[in-house]
Design a protein around this motif. Sequence first.
Motif, mmCIF file in Angstrom:
data_model
loop_
_atom_site.group_PDB
_atom_site.id
_atom_site.type_symbol
_atom_site.label_atom_id
_atom_site.label_comp_id
_atom_site.label_asym_id
_atom_site.label_seq_id
_atom_site.Cartn_x
_atom_site.Cartn_y
_atom_site.Cartn_z
ATOM 1 N N ASP A 1 50.059 50.275 59.423
ATOM 2 C CA ASP A 1 49.801 48.890 59.817
ATOM 3 C C ASP A 1 51.054 48.051 59.610
ATOM 4 N N GLY B 1 46.814 39.906 56.722
ATOM 5 C CA GLY B 1 45.853 41.005 56.614
ATOM 6 C C GLY B 1 46.256 42.210 57.445
ATOM 7 N N PHE C 1 40.785 54.940 51.071
ATOM 8 C CA PHE C 1 41.993 54.547 51.804
ATOM 9 C C PHE C 1 43.151 54.762 50.845
ATOM 10 N N ASN D 1 42.261 51.941 48.271
ATOM 11 C CA ASN D 1 41.222 50.978 48.623
ATOM 12 C C ASN D 1 39.922 51.756 48.763
ATOM 13 N N ARG E 1 37.468 51.443 50.838
ATOM 14 C CA ARG E 1 36.898 51.061 52.148
ATOM 15 C C ARG E 1 37.907 51.457 53.209
ATOM 16 N N GLY F 1 40.619 50.491 56.242
ATOM 17 C CA GLY F 1 41.594 49.410 56.406
ATOM 18 C C GLY F 1 41.302 48.595 57.650
ATOM 19 N N ASP F 2 41.845 47.416 57.671
ATOM 20 C CA ASP F 2 41.738 46.542 58.839
ATOM 21 C C ASP F 2 43.134 45.962 59.058
ATOM 22 N N GLU G 1 43.623 49.102 60.543
ATOM 23 C CA GLU G 1 43.717 50.551 60.769
ATOM 24 C C GLU G 1 42.456 51.118 61.418
HETATM 25 N N1 GLY Z 1 45.471 46.804 56.426
HETATM 26 C C1 GLY Z 1 45.426 46.845 55.013
HETATM 27 C C2 GLY Z 1 44.108 46.688 54.423
HETATM 28 O O1 GLY Z 1 43.079 46.801 55.071
HETATM 29 O O2 GLY Z 1 44.051 46.477 53.216
#
Ligand code: GLY
Length: 423
Positions: free
Chosen positions: A218, A232, A275, A291, A293, A295-296, A298
């Motif tokens: 990302d 983000g 993650f 993480n 969860r 990713g966002d 991703e």
């Molecule tokens: N793109 C990084 C996150 O979701 O933490």
Amino acid sequence: MNVLILGSGGREHALAWKLSQSKQLGNLFIAPGNAGTAQLGLNLPVDPTHFSEIKQQVLQHRITMVVVGPEEPLVRGIHDYFLADEDLKNVVVIGPQQYAAQLEGSKEFAKEFMYRHNIPTAAYQSFTAENIPEGHAFLESLSPPYVLKADGLAAGKGVLIIEELGAAKEALTDMLANKRFGAASNKVVVEEFLDGIELSCFVLTDGQNYVSLPSAKDYKRIGAGDTGPNTGGMGAVSPVPFAEDDFMKMVEDQVVKPTIEGLQKEAIPYVGFIFFGLIKVDGLPKVIEYNCRMGDPETEVVIPRLKSDLLTLLIAAGNKTLHSQEVVFEENSACTVMLVSGGYPEAYKKGKQITGLETVTDSLVFHAGTTLKEDTVLTNGGRVIAVTSYGKDHHEALKKSYQNIEKIDFDQMNFRQDIGFDL
Ligand code: GLY
Ligand code: AMP
């Protein structure tokens, strides 16, 4: 089966898009969702951290699986809440219990876990307001730049990278003595700076078995060439060209397997996504963060590359039968470019009308921060729309996304023109 997805971003729209293709899906609910998820299921106006309201909705709509998108409900113990409730205990929750969610919720917990299981990561020490002088001494023993991390969740802003020793010492004092990040910086992890290129890897696990999902990269900074403040995420690419097979084998052997085995050795249950935020340093993987969860943004490139049925995989995770699952991926690349509100990641305005979404062809449009007012789609967040495309490589995929972005507009729309520039 009726499924509820918690969250309102591009990640949740991508998960909803994929789940809605499953023959096993009954009704789909998203709380609170966005204008994109409203096309795939019923949005429920509930905050994902208001557990008793979620309970009410789960019972009312006969929901038997809850997929938790963001970290906050997990770190606050939503899975534990379900397990402790007679009416909810048989609902499958995709996302770990509170103890394991500390892998994301506490930087110190994550570092200690990695050290116990010999998982490669940056050298570190952690400090509290009681031992600031020791913190300053540790900083003196490191070479610049200096990495300071608030232990707890700080909305993605809790990591400081500082060039100069004096400023780093001041920042450490500020975080600990002045609670710069509130309770999140009651403890601060100070760590060695790692110089390399970052990527993200993902698994879905039932605590014993896991399936690997495609890697992604990302682009976190707001400005071209990775400049300016962190966001983000402004775009993502999957697969990651520099994550060659031999590197991914090292990731699996040195990071993924020891993590899953570590959870088992410590009898920590885990059903959900992990993650791995990785950095490749001199050809070797090191873990920057975990993480609990997906990713966002991703997810907006990883999930479109998944050919297998996602709901089947999630059911298997809940049943602890993931070993029986075959996972198939799209060979093609998928890339996404995030359209954001002018001003983001600082102050920005909401409520701007978005036009042209229906004219997009040959790309997937995932809503990240949108809402519906009557039939009009309005901006409702900093990150607004993710435009994902496939291509034989990331160049081809990105070209399609950029062509389609030409057709979309809202007042003060901003996006990075150079996603993938460093590949
Ligand atoms: N793109 C990084 C996150 O979701 O933490
Ligand atoms: P985190 O929230 O831990 O992912 O940190 C946010 C970002 O800070 C990461 O994505 C990296 O770009 C950077 N970062 C964190 N830790 C380090 C480190 N030890 N060395 C270099 N960069 C780091």
